[in-house]
Design an enzyme around this catalytic site. Structure first.
Site, PDB file in Angstrom:
ATOM      1  N   CYS A 194       0.836  -1.197   0.000  1.00 38.62           N
ATOM      2  CA  CYS A 194       0.000   0.000   0.000  1.00 38.62           C
ATOM      3  C   CYS A 194       0.872   1.248   0.000  1.00 38.62           C
ATOM      4  O   CYS A 194       2.106   1.173   0.056  1.00 38.62           O
ATOM      5  CB  CYS A 194      -0.944   0.009   1.211  1.00 38.62           C
ATOM      6  SG  CYS A 194      -0.036   0.075   2.784  1.00 38.62           S
ATOM      7  N   CYS A 203      43.441 -24.073  -8.277  1.00 39.03           N
ATOM      8  CA  CYS A 203      43.881 -24.099  -6.885  1.00 39.03           C
ATOM      9  C   CYS A 203      43.004 -23.162  -6.057  1.00 39.03           C
ATOM     10  O   CYS A 203      42.106 -22.493  -6.579  1.00 39.03           O
ATOM     11  CB  CYS A 203      45.345 -23.695  -6.768  1.00 39.03           C
ATOM     12  SG  CYS A 203      45.666 -21.974  -7.239  1.00 39.03           S
ATOM     13  N   CYS A 240      42.760 -19.572  -7.118  1.00 42.07           N
ATOM     14  CA  CYS A 240      41.834 -19.318  -8.229  1.00 42.07           C
ATOM     15  C   CYS A 240      40.419 -19.105  -7.720  1.00 42.07           C
ATOM     16  O   CYS A 240      39.726 -18.172  -8.154  1.00 42.07           O
ATOM     17  CB  CYS A 240      41.855 -20.492  -9.211  1.00 42.07           C
ATOM     18  SG  CYS A 240      43.442 -20.789  -9.995  1.00 42.07           S
ATOM     19  N   ASP A 281       9.028 -36.805  15.717  1.00 41.03           N
ATOM     20  CA  ASP A 281       7.570 -36.822  15.710  1.00 41.03           C
ATOM     21  C   ASP A 281       7.150 -38.289  15.740  1.00 41.03           C
ATOM     22  O   ASP A 281       7.955 -39.172  15.389  1.00 41.03           O
ATOM     23  CB  ASP A 281       7.070 -36.116  14.452  1.00 41.03           C
ATOM     24  CG  ASP A 281       5.579 -36.320  14.246  1.00 41.03           C
ATOM     25  OD1 ASP A 281       4.816 -36.016  15.168  1.00 41.03           O
ATOM     26  OD2 ASP A 281       5.202 -36.814  13.162  1.00 41.03           O
TER      27      ASP A 281
END
Length: 797
Positions: free
Chosen positions: A3, A70, A73, A483
């Protein structure tokens, strides 16, 4: 934003940031246009919006990056990506050759991100758009390794053969002379560096110019130094003192050959590490037999739509997810769920794409196709987990950021010290050895390759890590909460007991009880009907069915009045010994139903949600691992205690509402994993340190969890924790090796042992040690492929 007041709040929040000159927010297209200067930044503006409750939209993109060799990099790729507009997080993975980038909407596009990485010296493209050159790259690497070895071998024999057999050296000098011999070595090793060794210079030297040196830079500098020194000794010996006029051509050649050999072994090992993903991708068939107006035709899998009728022959793979319409068969789901036994399928049962049909023919209707299938989701989950960075990687990243520059400084200092206290030749040997023996590759691979193999093996065992950091967190859990319904139990009531009064047969009682319950929709009625069906009983016709809510039901069957229900339903009927038996069954958490025929007690039936066959073994296995189990359920305390007693769980929270499960988990303390399957478990799964969802549960639960057990077997919890613990142990071993190797051997290469009578390390041995270092890390990680299935097969009933 919903809004005008939202728009106003966003604008106020943005304008309050120091450095913002103006902000205009558009509700229609949900964008904000901001004019700003320092000290304001995009990241600061995004943080302000998130704090105000209006976070900037983000998306995650994957890039395929080639050329990373490596840890230096990966660090370089991450820094380049993080510097692009809108990027909030970037993680490069050396093992998978990918980069995962989180970028704000309106920030850099995928093409711009890929272009930035490419400009930094690494070939990058959006994942999926980049062709897979791994096979060609391996072939080229193997060819170059053989070429380097072939060109270097004569030089190596010429120089080192004399050390092993002095007469050979004298014979060779007499045959060719020292000058021509060195010129021949120069020609051969120059070819090695210019052809198979060119890759090190093409990548390493530009990285050095950009002040972002990597492993290629170390190799390029080391081999170039050895070659240049030897070339001077060959063609301009007057520039060197007489005692320093020696050549090291063989060192430059052997360095290139050994490192290329190491990379070949590394590439092959990496291919085995990624076998899990490749295996999952191979599960999906390319075509399906689809029923249409023109009969059954073979169609590409990509063209299938929801609702398509697909015919599956015996032995074929199921094309997509769907429901069985006709036919019966047993389907092998082991490659997706880890469940070793085929699962019986009949009309109405679900089928999963990628599973293998047994001996029966099936007709199915597609319900999920393309990227929505379970197999496609599994592949995405495994890829995301394999590309994740664990918290332990943060320390590695900080160290590797400075590793190569520090090695260069150490090499320069080594040369300087040896020039002062030794000879020029010793200085060269020590400096080159330092450059070559340093192995940032092993440091860069130590964590990601273990994650890659560990999560891949977990997927083969039916355990999916939806979040990579869950792999590390699960290894540290101290207890597991479950559960009950659908997790430890089968999730539906079954008939557990059938007691007949004197003069009655059990089968007859079940037949009559099922006849009454055929008119009921109560879950307990369903249990009795399923039991009758399993026993092959034909149900009698019933008339005058009447149900009394909460008590039971009655009907006329074969001219007799049958009543089934609890004691209240059978008020006035003499239950005799059956009443005491019902009390005993209630104490076990079972629902007891009396059956009366014409007002006389005929028998007792008990119904309960039965524990899964592997549940007790799962709890026992967790206890053996030092992990106590707890149960958190909304079921009645009596039922929960009965299941807990059966499974060996003593810590039970019963009658817990869904919202209160979160509080129950927090009460258990830190280091708690929670296992659940239903919608009501989603908040608890999200709140636990590690949420584990039963894969046969709801999508909401699965999306809220960190780990998914595809088979719906609670024994998978022990499997998941075993994989997690072994993977983290493997990572620690790799890191200890990678750091220990460099910390121990770089000083040795620099010559610290020489003053104490120790040897000076040859650059050739340094190259071999460096190549084997990466191979060690990879082969150690590959041991994770042998993690056994924990309980899944041993505990089958």
């Amino acid at each position: 934003m919903t809004c005008a007041s939202c728009v106003a709040r966003v604008e106020r929040a943005l304008r309050a940031v120091p450095g913002v000159a103006g902000a205009r927010v558009n509700l229609a297209d949900e964008t904000a246009e901001v004019r700003f200067a320092a000290p304001a930044t995009r990241a600061a503006l995004a943080d302000v919006l998130a704090g105000a409750g209006y976070p900037v939209r983000e998306t995650t993109v994957m890039l395929a990056v080639e050329g990373m060799t490596c840890a230096a990099c990966t660090g370089r790729v991450e820094r380049v990506l993080a510097a692009q507009p809108g990027v909030t997080r970037a993680a490069a993975n050396l093992a998978t050759r990918r980069a995962e980038v989180t970028v704000q909407q309106g920030g850099a596009s995928v093409a711009e991100l890929a272009a930035a990485v490419t400009r930094a010296g690494y070939a990058a493209a959006p994942l999926g758009a980049a062709p897979d050159h791994r096979a060609e790259d391996l072939a080229a690497l193997t060819r170059d390794a053989w070429l380097a070895a072939g060109l270097t071998l004569p030089v190596f024999l010429a120089e080192m053969g004399g050390h092993l057999y002095p007469p050979f050296h004298h014979w060779l000098l007499g045959l060719l002379g020292q000058g021509p011999l060195w010129v021949a070595q120069f020609l051969l090793i120059s070819a090695v560096l210019a052809l198979p060794g060119r890759r090190f210079f093409a990548k390493g030297l530009p990285a050095l110019w950009r002040l972002a040196p990597d492993m290629n830079s170390l190799v390029a500098l080391g081999t170039l130094a050895a070659w240049a020194y030897s070339t001077i000794a060959t063609f301009a010996p007057a520039l060197l003192p007489p005692e320093a006029r020696v050549v090291y051509f063989e060192a430059a050649g052997v360095i290139v050959a050994l490192i290329l050999l190491g990379r070949v072994l590394e590439a092959r090992a990496r291919g085995r590490a990624g076998a899990a993903i490749a295996g999952l991708i191979r599960l999906q068939p390319r075509t399906a037999r689809v029923e249409g107006p023109d009969g059954i035709t073979e169609q590409p899998i990509d063209s299938l739509t929801i609702g398509a009728r697909i015919h599956i022959r015996p032995g074929e793979r199921v094309a997509v997810d769907g429901l069985v319409l006709a036919g019966e068969s047993a389907v092998d789901e082991s490659l997706l769920t880890g469940e070793s036994l085929p699962v019986a399928k009949a009309p109405g049962d679900a089928l999963t794409g990628g599973t293998v049909n047994g001996t029966g023919a099936l007709v199915m209707q597609a319900t999920r196709v393309g990227a929505d299938t379970a197999l496609a989701r599994i592949i995405r989950m495994v890829e995301q987990a394999q590309g994740a960075k664990l918290p332990v990687q943060a320390l590695v990243d900080r160290i590797t950021l400075w590793f190569v520059p520090v090695v260069l400084v150490v090499a320069l200092l080594t040369v300087a010290v040896w020039l002062v206290f030794g000879t020029m030749a010793q200085a060269l040997v020590a400096g080159v050895a330092v450059l070559i023996i340093a192995c940032p590759c092993a440091m860069g691979l130590a964590t990601p390759v273990s994650i890659m193999v560990g999560t891949g093996r977990a997927a083969e065992l039916g355990v999916l890590f939806r979040r990579g950091d869950a792999l590390q967190m699960l290894a540290g859990v101290r207890q597991v909460a479950f559960d009950k319904t659908g997790t430890l139990t089968e999730g539906r009531p079954v008939l557990t007991d059938l007691l007949a009064a004197p003069g009655w047969e059990r089968a007859e009682l079940l037949r009559l009880a099922a006849g009454v319950e055929a008119g009921s929709e109560h879950p307990l009625a369903g249990a009795i009907l399923r039991a009758a069906s399993e026993h092959g009983l034909a149900l009698p016709g019933a008339a005058g069915f009447a149900a009394r809510p909460g008590q039971g039901a009655s009907a006329m069957i074969e001219g007799r009045r049958l009543t089934i229900g609890n004691a209240a339903m059978l008020a006035g009927v003499d239950l005799g010994d059956l009443a005491a038996e019902a009390d005993r069954l209630h104490g076990l958490g079972r629902s007891a139903l009396f059956l009366a025929v014409d007002g006389q007690a005929a028998g007792l039936l008990a119904v309960a949600d039965r524990a899964k066959p592997t549940a007790r073994a799962a709890i026992t296995a967790l206890a053996a691992m030092g992990l106590p189990a707890a149960m958190i359920t909304g079921d009645a305390p009596g039922v929960a205690r009965a299941i807990g007693a059966e499974l060996g769980i003593t810590r039970i929270s019963a009658g817990v509402l869904p919202g209160a499960k979160v509080d129950a988990i927090r009460a258990l303390g830190p280091g708690t994993a929670f296992v659940g399957d239903g919608i009501n478990d989603a908040p608890a799964l999200a709140a636990a340190d590690v949420g584990i969802a039963i894969g046969t549960g709801t999508d909401v639960a699965i999306e809220s969890a960190d780990v998914v057990l595809m088979a719906g077997d609670p024994a998978g919890v022990a499997t998941a924790i075993t994989v997690s613990r072994r993977t983290m142990a493997n990572i620690r071993q790799n890191l200890l090796w990678a750091f220990g190797y460099n910390a121990a051997l770089i000083p040795v290469a620099a010559g610290v042992l020489v003053p104490f009578g120790g040897p000076q390390l040859s650059p050739m041995l340094a190259a071999g040690a460096m190549a084997l270092s990466s191979v060690f890390v990879l082969t150690n990680a590959l041991r994770l492929r042998r993690i056994p299935a924990h309980l899944t097969e041993k505990s089958q009933p």
